[in-house]
Design a protein around this motif. Sequence first.
Motif, mmCIF file in Angstrom:
data_model
loop_
_atom_site.group_PDB
_atom_site.id
_atom_site.type_symbol
_atom_site.label_atom_id
_atom_site.label_comp_id
_atom_site.label_asym_id
_atom_site.label_seq_id
_atom_site.Cartn_x
_atom_site.Cartn_y
_atom_site.Cartn_z
ATOM 1 N N VAL B 28 -43.998 55.004 47.433
ATOM 2 C CA VAL B 28 -43.019 54.021 47.906
ATOM 3 C C VAL B 28 -42.077 53.624 46.767
ATOM 4 O O VAL B 28 -40.857 53.538 46.945
ATOM 5 C CB VAL B 28 -43.727 52.773 48.480
ATOM 6 N N LEU B 29 -42.654 53.412 45.586
ATOM 7 C CA LEU B 29 -41.811 53.070 44.434
ATOM 8 C C LEU B 29 -40.812 54.183 44.152
ATOM 9 O O LEU B 29 -39.633 53.922 43.870
ATOM 10 C CB LEU B 29 -42.690 52.835 43.203
ATOM 11 N N ALA B 30 -41.286 55.422 44.233
ATOM 12 C CA ALA B 30 -40.404 56.556 43.973
ATOM 13 C C ALA B 30 -39.290 56.592 45.010
ATOM 14 O O ALA B 30 -38.110 56.846 44.683
ATOM 15 C CB ALA B 30 -41.208 57.855 44.001
ATOM 16 N N LEU B 31 -39.632 56.308 46.248
ATOM 17 C CA LEU B 31 -38.635 56.308 47.319
ATOM 18 C C LEU B 31 -37.563 55.253 47.049
ATOM 19 O O LEU B 31 -36.357 55.529 47.123
ATOM 20 C CB LEU B 31 -39.336 56.039 48.655
ATOM 21 N N VAL B 32 -38.006 54.036 46.694
ATOM 22 C CA VAL B 32 -37.047 52.963 46.427
ATOM 23 C C VAL B 32 -36.164 53.331 45.230
ATOM 24 O O VAL B 32 -34.938 53.157 45.255
ATOM 25 C CB VAL B 32 -37.774 51.620 46.186
ATOM 26 N N ALA B 33 -36.785 53.887 44.190
ATOM 27 C CA ALA B 33 -36.010 54.289 43.011
ATOM 28 C C ALA B 33 -34.978 55.332 43.382
ATOM 29 O O ALA B 33 -33.800 55.254 42.964
ATOM 30 C CB ALA B 33 -36.951 54.816 41.930
ATOM 31 N N ALA B 34 -35.383 56.299 44.176
ATOM 32 C CA ALA B 34 -34.445 57.360 44.573
ATOM 33 C C ALA B 34 -33.287 56.773 45.364
ATOM 34 O O ALA B 34 -32.119 57.130 45.136
ATOM 35 C CB ALA B 34 -35.182 58.408 45.399
ATOM 36 N N LEU B 35 -33.589 55.841 46.274
ATOM 37 C CA LEU B 35 -32.519 55.236 47.073
ATOM 38 C C LEU B 35 -31.588 54.404 46.197
ATOM 39 O O LEU B 35 -30.377 54.342 46.432
ATOM 40 C CB LEU B 35 -33.114 54.366 48.185
ATOM 41 N N LEU B 36 -32.146 53.777 45.150
ATOM 42 C CA LEU B 36 -31.312 52.975 44.253
ATOM 43 C C LEU B 36 -30.347 53.856 43.458
ATOM 44 O O LEU B 36 -29.221 53.470 43.170
ATOM 45 C CB LEU B 36 -32.195 52.183 43.286
ATOM 46 N N LEU B 37 -30.831 55.047 43.106
ATOM 47 C CA LEU B 37 -30.012 55.928 42.264
ATOM 48 C C LEU B 37 -29.064 56.809 43.061
ATOM 49 O O LEU B 37 -28.108 57.353 42.527
ATOM 50 C CB LEU B 37 -30.923 56.812 41.402
ATOM 51 N N ALA B 179 -31.183 46.229 50.027
ATOM 52 C CA ALA B 179 -31.907 45.071 49.483
ATOM 53 C C ALA B 179 -32.574 44.285 50.608
ATOM 54 O O ALA B 179 -33.739 43.879 50.497
ATOM 55 C CB ALA B 179 -30.956 44.174 48.701
ATOM 56 N N VAL B 180 -31.847 44.060 51.701
ATOM 57 C CA VAL B 180 -32.432 43.285 52.804
ATOM 58 C C VAL B 180 -33.601 44.065 53.413
ATOM 59 O O VAL B 180 -34.649 43.488 53.725
ATOM 60 C CB VAL B 180 -31.369 42.941 53.873
ATOM 61 N N LEU B 181 -33.433 45.384 53.550
ATOM 62 C CA LEU B 181 -34.521 46.184 54.137
ATOM 63 C C LEU B 181 -35.783 46.102 53.283
ATOM 64 O O LEU B 181 -36.888 45.894 53.795
ATOM 65 C CB LEU B 181 -34.062 47.638 54.300
ATOM 66 N N VAL B 182 -35.627 46.236 51.967
ATOM 67 C CA VAL B 182 -36.793 46.175 51.078
ATOM 68 C C VAL B 182 -37.419 44.776 51.145
ATOM 69 O O VAL B 182 -38.642 44.616 51.249
ATOM 70 C CB VAL B 182 -36.399 46.542 49.631
ATOM 71 N N ALA B 183 -36.562 43.743 51.139
ATOM 72 C CA ALA B 183 -37.082 42.373 51.187
ATOM 73 C C ALA B 183 -37.852 42.137 52.485
ATOM 74 O O ALA B 183 -38.938 41.538 52.481
ATOM 75 C CB ALA B 183 -35.938 41.372 51.061
ATOM 76 N N VAL B 184 -37.308 42.624 53.601
ATOM 77 C CA VAL B 184 -37.987 42.416 54.886
ATOM 78 C C VAL B 184 -39.313 43.186 54.920
ATOM 79 O O VAL B 184 -40.328 42.678 55.414
ATOM 80 C CB VAL B 184 -37.078 42.820 56.064
ATOM 81 N N SER B 185 -39.329 44.405 54.360
ATOM 82 C CA SER B 185 -40.589 45.152 54.339
ATOM 83 C C SER B 185 -41.648 44.399 53.538
ATOM 84 O O SER B 185 -42.816 44.344 53.931
ATOM 85 C CB SER B 185 -40.407 46.538 53.724
ATOM 86 N N LEU B 186 -41.224 43.831 52.406
ATOM 87 C CA LEU B 186 -42.171 43.043 51.604
ATOM 88 C C LEU B 186 -42.652 41.829 52.383
ATOM 89 O O LEU B 186 -43.840 41.501 52.373
ATOM 90 C CB LEU B 186 -41.501 42.587 50.304
#
Lengths: 261, 326
Positions: B28-37, B179-186
Motif C-alpha cells: 500500500v505504501l508503494a502504491l501511494v508513493a507511486a501515485l504521488l510521483l 489526498a482526500v481518497l487517502v484520508a478517507v481510506s485511513l
Amino acid sequence: MTDVVSSDGLVAEGISLAFGGLQVLSDVSMILRPGVITGLIGPNGAGKTSLFNCLSGLYHGQRGHSSFAGASLKGLGPAQRAACGITRSFQNLAMCPDLSLLENVLVGLTLKRRSGWFSAFVPTPSQRLDQQEAERRAMAALNELGIASAAHDKPSDLPPGTLRLAEIARAIASEPKAILLDEPAAGLNAVETRDLTRALKRLMRPDLVLLVVEHDMDLIMELCEQIYVLNFGKMIASGTPAEIRAHPDVIRVYLGDDSDD
Amino acid sequence: MAVSDLAHVSKAGVPARAGHVDLARLSVLALVAALLLLPLLAGGFLLYSLSLCFANALAVLSVSMLVRYGGEVSIGHSFFVALGAYTVAIVEHRLGISIAVSLPLAALLGAGAGFVFAFPSRRLSGIYLAVATMALALALPEVLIGFEKFTGGFEGLYIAQDLIPGVSKALQHYYIALAVLVAVSLALAHFRKSAQGLALLMAQAQPRAAEAMGITRSWARVSIFTLSAALASLAGALTGFASSTVSPNSFTFFSGVFLLVGSVVSLNGLSLSAALVGGAFITLVPTYLAKAGDWVPVLYGVALVVVTLVANAGDLRRFLPRGRAR
Ligand SMILES: Nc1ncnc2c1ncn2[C@@H]1O[C@H](COP(=O)(O)OP(=O)(O)OP(=O)(O)O)[C@@H](O)[C@H]1O
Ligand SMILES: [Mg+2]
C-alpha cells in the motif's frame, strides 16, 4: 402478586404470551432478587426462552407487567432495557462472524463507550483512552471465563464451547445490574462447565440480579438458591433446590424423566 | 495512525493475517508513493483521468460502506454525488468561494440529505430500500432541470476556481483528489475498530442480539445511510472539481448503477486498493470504450452479473428481502 421486598429486583407479574393460537406463557410470575442466583428449568418448549424474551423486551406479552428496581418496564424495547442495565445471552449463539472474539465482547460495551462520531473516524486522545478502557474490560471478562487466549480469533475458528463462554463474557462485560443467561452450559464439556459455575459464583454481588436457564440439573442445583419450574407455559413450582427436588409435580414432569440428565 | 494501516481493511472484519501484514502494508505504501510521483512522468490526459478515478473511487467507497456496514444496496447514490458536485458549483457561482469551504459543506449537506432520506425509510431493507434509492436517482435530472436558476439547467455550470493559486489545474485536481481518497481510506480503517463501526457490524449480523446490547435497528440504518451519503456527496464535490464542470448528463440513472457496479467489482472492499479498482473500472472503462457508446451500460451489466456470480455468489442474498428469522 405484589411483593414490597421484591421491588428492587427484576419482577414479572402475570405474563401471558400467545403466538396466534399457541399459548406459550400463561399467567407467569417470577421475582428475581438481587444477590440471589435464580434458576429457571423446564422441559424443551416449556417457554423458558419466551419468558426471557419478555424480560429483555424482545417479546411483549399480551398480558402481565414487569418492573426492574421498582420502575415499570412497560413499553420498553430491548435497547431501552439494555440501557436500564439488563443484559442477556442468547441460546443460539449470536456472534458476528466478521469480528474477533474480543470485538464481539467489545460490542457488549457499546452503551458504556464515550467516543463520538468524530473520533470514530479520526483518532483522538480521548478516543484512545475509551478504547483502551473498553478493551481492558472486555479482556477482563474473557479472562474471567478462561478464554482470553482466543481473544483475537474469529468465531468460525473456535469450538462452540468457547463461543458460549464468549456470549456470557459479553453479557457480563458491561457490569450490568441484571444478567439473563439462556442455557449458558449448553455444549460445554465437564471442565468448562465447572469453570463456568465458579465464574458465575465469583461474579455474584449483593446488588446483581442473575437468572440462569439450564437443562443441566446438577449445574442448576449447585448454582442457584432459588429455582422456578416452567412446564407448558405455566409456572408449576418455585423454591430452594431442596424444595424443588422434593416437589411432586416437578418430579413427575421433569426430574422423573430427566433425573440423570 | 499510519498510511500502513490501510492494509488492515482489505475487508471490513478481515484484518490481514500476521504473516501477511508487512507485505500488505508495504505494497500500500508503494502504491501511494507511486501515485504521488506519477505526475512527474504522466501527461495531462492521464492525470485528468486519474483525478476522476480518485473521485469515483470515493463514490464507490460510499456504496461499499453501505453494503459492508449496513448490508444494504443503493442504486441511487448518484443523487448524493450530484448534490456534492452541485454544491461546489453553486457555492462558486453564487458566493465566489472555493472548495476550501464547499468540500466540507458538500459532506455536511450529503449527511443531511442522507438523514432526511434514511429516517422515513429506516424500516425498509433489501430490494425495497434499493427501489426507494432508485426513485432518488430517477428524480434527479428533473430536479436539476427544474431548478435551472441555480443549476444552470441542461447546460450545467463550470467550476473554475483554484484551491491553491498558481499551481496548475491538473496537478491541483490530481493531488487534492488523491489526498482526500487517502484520508478517507485511513478514516475508514480507523472506523472499522471504533465503537460505532463494531456496533454497525453487529447490528447487521445479529440484529436482535444487537438490540439487546442497546444498538437499535433504526439507529444503525439511519447512521450508516447518513455516513454513506456524506461520503458520496464528498466524492461528488471532488468529481465536480476534477472535471471542472457539472451537468445533468453526468448524473443519470445509470451513474447510480455504475457506482454499484464499481462496488461489486471491488468486492465491496473498503481499502485504498479496492476503492482504486472500483473507481478505475467505472472511470477508465467508459473513457477508453467511448467508441462503444450506447453499449457501455450493457458492458456494465455483463460485468455486474459476471463478477457477482463468480466472486461473491453469496452476496446475491442481499438483493432479496431479508427473512425475519434471527
Ligand atoms: N416467535 C415465535 N413464534 C411462534 N412460536 C414461538 C415463537 N417463539 C417461541 N415460540 C413457541 O413457544 C414455545 C416455547 O418456546 P421456547 O423457545 O420459549 O421454549 P424453551 O423452554 O426455551 O425450550 P428449549 O428448552 O428448547 O430452549 C415453543 O412451542 C415455540 O415453538
Ligand atoms: Mg430456550
